[in-house]
Each structure stands twice: as structure tokens, then as C-alpha cells.
Write an enzyme that holds these catalytic residues in place. Structure first.
Site, short mmCIF file in Angstrom:
data_model
loop_
_atom_site.label_atom_id
_atom_site.label_comp_id
_atom_site.label_asym_id
_atom_site.label_seq_id
_atom_site.Cartn_x
_atom_site.Cartn_y
_atom_site.Cartn_z
N HIS A 253 0.77 -1.18 0.16
CA HIS A 253 -0.11 0.03 0.19
C HIS A 253 0.85 1.19 0.00
CE1 HIS A 253 -2.53 3.10 2.28
NE2 HIS A 253 -3.15 2.92 1.14
N GLU B 120 2.05 1.70 -3.25
CA GLU B 120 0.85 2.27 -4.18
C GLU B 120 0.92 3.86 -4.28
OE1 GLU B 120 -3.49 3.70 -3.34
OE2 GLU B 120 -3.29 1.52 -2.83
N HIS B 121 1.04 4.46 -3.09
CA HIS B 121 1.09 5.83 -2.68
C HIS B 121 2.23 6.45 -3.62
CE1 HIS B 121 -1.68 7.11 0.57
NE2 HIS B 121 -2.12 5.79 0.32
N GLU C 250 -3.80 8.36 7.03
CA GLU C 250 -4.94 7.40 6.66
C GLU C 250 -5.19 6.30 7.74
OE1 GLU C 250 -5.72 4.83 2.76
OE2 GLU C 250 -3.74 5.60 2.90
#
Length: 451
Positions: A68, A71-72, A148
Site C-alpha cells: 500500500h 501504491e502511494h 490514513e
């Protein structure tokens, strides 16, 4: 089409006309890159996705959350484009771009007008192959991801979902949260994420899917050119990576109960058991089962818990499948003082379905609901693009709407009852967030499950 279309990894070219007149084409390049397109008549836009079959379950202990995190970072710039350049590329044409990390795959996607598809392919290819993971941007994005995670931790529905996966899957990698934890994100270094990137973003890992207004030959040429510009040597022979092993995993339940004590106005409650793997031939059966049990406003859970008794606003069931296992869950948000009653009602409906089965009327209604929702979803090129990606990465076959409807029509009431009996007999896990005492769930699963 006449039945599902197999997608063998050693098949270089495929061309099939699917339901509604859409044209499915697939090319496997010598380097192992796989390209699938679905040309939809009348479309004036297209959605493109760049996929890898790498998700949170594939991470090493020292890199939890790195998929993840990566992904950012792929949006933060390449030698050719800054983060602002990437954003402007899509904003300037009214397009949309984003990414999703799941437990078994990652996808970077964009939706644009047909005339802007070459640009979208070029930008996504640059991001996918050539992100620099610059140190300053890395540390900045670490802070973004920690925020997040904090946002998710403030949402009781997110928290209870994570706790249910931990309870049902125990030590299995599917139990881990996709985003990692504040501790793992705070500890992971750039070098570890860089190694994760270089190890999993290769020609043999890449699947590109496009749905909507697309010419397949032009798409293949555009992808080949973009990857070549990025420095990939596509002349080097390479076979696509093998799909995940589809044999059912032996998983020991993590816990019977997981209670997170929080002073919330409402208790968030989930009951879950291990479900079916994505490749299980009974997937249409569990889809019907889920629809009848908690898939809509006419479902048993909705009618019994909300309409008849007024005990919850939100109540539903869900079924998710992965390569080697799955999960079946029942959710309700209710007053903490009624949580035990709601849990007993939900489990009681599940058991009643297993003991008595469903009616012909319920079966017909579920088929209609699922067939209609499937058809409506396919009005969106995003859904078609995602269907292509999952077909290639997870299922190894493509099923169009006609085949989906055929499989639903073949489901019988007996099959639904038999599967419900099998699922309800599996070890039950309860996860809850709210002002609750664990003891209120004592005896919840004492009643023998229907055989």
C-alpha cells in the site's frame, strides 16, 4: 460466447465476441506482459488498469504495509514527470486516476475519453516502471499514510472489519490489514520498499486491462512503445508469472471473540466464518445464498432485524473469495444494549436458512437481483476493466454476462441449503466495537448447527 473462456498463460492471442456485442481480445507479449481489452459498442470513454498480482498477503514481516505504501509512492514522480505533472495530465482532460491495493493484487487505473487513452497509457506506464521513490517524498508520504491509518482507526466499521479478518483467519496472511499498522509503517525503510518494487513490478508480472472505446492493436502498440521508452527490453523472452495455487488452505481460527471497547453510541457487530475460495465452483451458490440472507432490503436479515424489530439501521451479509479461502460475514450496527439480541437474530437466520433452505420465490428473486445488478454494473467501463483484471489474475477464465446468468440459473435450492449447512457448521468468530462486555456473547454458538 458459449461458456466461460479459458485464459491459459501460454496462449499468445485470443479474440472472442461476448454478450452485448463487445469484443474481447487478449495478447501475451514474448516478455510475459499480458494485455486484455474489451471493446464496447457505443462507448466514448475507456478505463485502463495496470495490475500486479501482489497484495498485502505477499509481504515479509519487515515490510508489512509496503504494498500500500508503494501504491502511494508511484504517484510521486518519475525521471520524466513530477507528481504535479502526473496529476495535471489527467485533470487537464477531465479524467480520473487512482489506485487500489487489495490482499492479492494492486491496480493503478485511469478513466478518460477515448482520444485521451494513449496519454493515460503513457503516464501509467511511466509510473509503473520508473517511479524514483525519492527519499523526501518517501518520508512525506509516510506521514500521509499514518494519517490514513488514523482515519480508519477512528471509523468503527473499519476497525470491526479488520478485527473480524484477524479472528477468522488467525495467523494466515489474509488476516493482516492491507495498510499495515502505525508501527510497521513507521519502521519500514525506503530500501525495503524499493526492493519490494523491483522484485514485483516486472514484465512477467504486468497485466494491462482496458474496457470501453479501445482498439486492441493500437493499445498493444501504445503499451509496447511506452514500456520501451521506460527502458524495459521487451525482446527478452519471459513467461507470465504463475497464478496463485488454488487449493484450499488449512486455516486455524484466530479467536472466537474480539471485542474493542470504545464509548460509541452504536455497537458495530460482525459474525463470520471461513467461506469459499474464488475458484470454488460453488461461487454462484454462495452468491445466491448471500443475496437471500442479507443482500438487499427484501433479504432475511434486513426484514427480521430492521423492518420487523427496528433494531438496526444497517444490516447485511457479505461473501468474499480469495485464491485459497474466503469469508462469509454478517454485519449490523445497533444499540450496545441490544447487541447480544441482534447477534442471536442474525445467527438464527443463518441457521434457519441452513436447516430449512430457501423458497423457490427467494431463489427467483435472488437470480433477478444478481442478474440485474450485474448488467447495470457493466454499464460502467470501470467494472468491465476490473472484471478483465480479476479474470486474468484470479480466475484464469473470462465469463460474460450471459455466462454469469447461466450459472445463476443452474443454482438449486438444495445446493443453497447444503452450502449454508456446511458454512454454519464452521467455527464462528464474533468481532465487535463499542461499549460492550465480552460476556454478552456467551453461549452464542452453543446451539448445534444444522447438519
Amino acid at each position: 460466447m458459449n461458456g466461460a473462456v479459458n485464459l491459459p498463460l501460454d496462449l499468445g492471442e485470443l479474440r472472442v465476441t461476448a454478450s452485448g456485442g463487445s469484443l474481447l481480445r487478449r495478447s501475451v507479449l514474448p516478455s510475459g506482459v499480458r494485455i486484455l481489452s474489451e471493446q464496447v459498442p457505443g462507448s466514448q470513454s475507456a478505463t485502463v488498469g495496470f495490475w500486479v498480482a501482489v497484495g498485502s498477503r505477499d509481504e515479509q514481516p519487515e515490510t508489512y504495509g509496503s504494498t500500500h505504501f508503494l501504491e502511494h509512492l508511484l504517484f510521486k514522480g518519475t525521471p520524466e514527470r513530477t507528481a504535479l505533472d502526473i496529476a495535471v495530465s489527467f485533470d487537464a482532460v477531465g479524467g480520473e486516476h487512482n489506485a487500489m491495493t487489495a490482499k492479492e493484487y494492486t491496480c493503478y487505473y485511469a478513466k478518460v475519453r477515448d482520444i485521451d487513452l494513449p496519454m493515460a497509457v503513457a503516464v501509467l506506464a511511466d509510473m509503473f516502471t520508473s517511479s524514483v521513490l525519492e527519499s523526501t517524498e518517501f518520508e512525506s508520504e509516510r506521514g500521509v499514510i499514518l494519517e490514513e491509518l488514523a482515519m480508519a482507526d477512528d471509523d468503527p466499521s473499519d476497525v470491526v472489519s479488520e478485527r473480524l479478518f484477524e479472528a477468522v483467519f488467525g495467523a494466515h496472511p489474509l488476516a493482516r490489514p492491507i495498510g499495515g499498522s502505525p508501527a510497521s509503517i513507521g519502521a519500514v525503510g525506503r530500501d525495503a520498499v524499493w526492493e519490494h518494487y523491483r522484485a514485483n513490478y516486472r514484465p512477467q508480472d504486468l497485466v494491462v486491462t482496458v474496457a470501453g472505446a479501445v482498439d486492441h492493436d493500437e493499445l498493444v502498440a501504445g503499451i509496447t512503445a511506452a514500456l520501451g521508452t521506460a527502458g524495459w527490453d521487451l525482446s527478452i523472452a519471459g513467461a507470465p508469472v504463475e497464478r496463485r495455487h488454488a487449493a484450499s488452505a488449512l486455516i486455524e481460527r484466530g479467536s472466537a471473540r474480539t471485542i474493542v471497547d470504545r464509548p460509541t453510541e452504536q455497537a458495530n457487530l460482525l459474525l463470520g466464518v471461513q467461506g469459499l475460495a474464488a475458484s470454488d465452483e460453488r461461487r454462484p451458490v454462495i452468491t445466491i445464498l448471500n443475496s437471500v440472507l442479507g443482500g438487499g432490503m427484501s433479504s432475511r436479515l434486513f426484514q427480521e432485524v430492521r423492518e420487523k424489530r427496528g433494531l438496526a439501521y444497517s444490516v447485511y451479509s457479505f461473501a468474499a473469495g480469495y485464491s485459497d479461502t474466503g469469508i462469509m460475514g454478517l454485519y449490523a450496527g445497533c444499540s450496545p444494549k441490544r447487541a447480544a439480541d441482534v447477534a442471536e437474530l442474525m445467527l438464527g437466520e443463518f441457521r434457519r436458512l441452513a436447516a430449512d433452505g430457501i423458497t423457490d420465490e427467494e431463489l427467483d428473486r435472488a437470480r433477478g437481483q444478481l442478474g440485474g445488478s450485474s448488467a447495470l454494473a457493466l454499464e460502467d467501463s470501470d467494472a468491465r476493466m476490473t472484471r478483465l483484471g480479476r479474470s486474468e489474475l484470479t480466475f484464469g477464465e473470462f465469463s460474460d454476462l450471459d455466462e454469469t446468468l447461466r450459472r445463476l440459473a443452474a443454482v438449486t435450492t438444495t445446493q443453497v441449503q447444503e452450502l449454508a449447512a456446511e458454512l454454519v457448521a464452521r467455527p464462528l468468530s464474533v468481532a465487535a466495537v463499542g461499549s460492550l462486555d465480552e460476556s454478552i456473547f456467551d453461549g452464542l454458538d452453543d446451539e448445534p448447527a444444522a447438519a
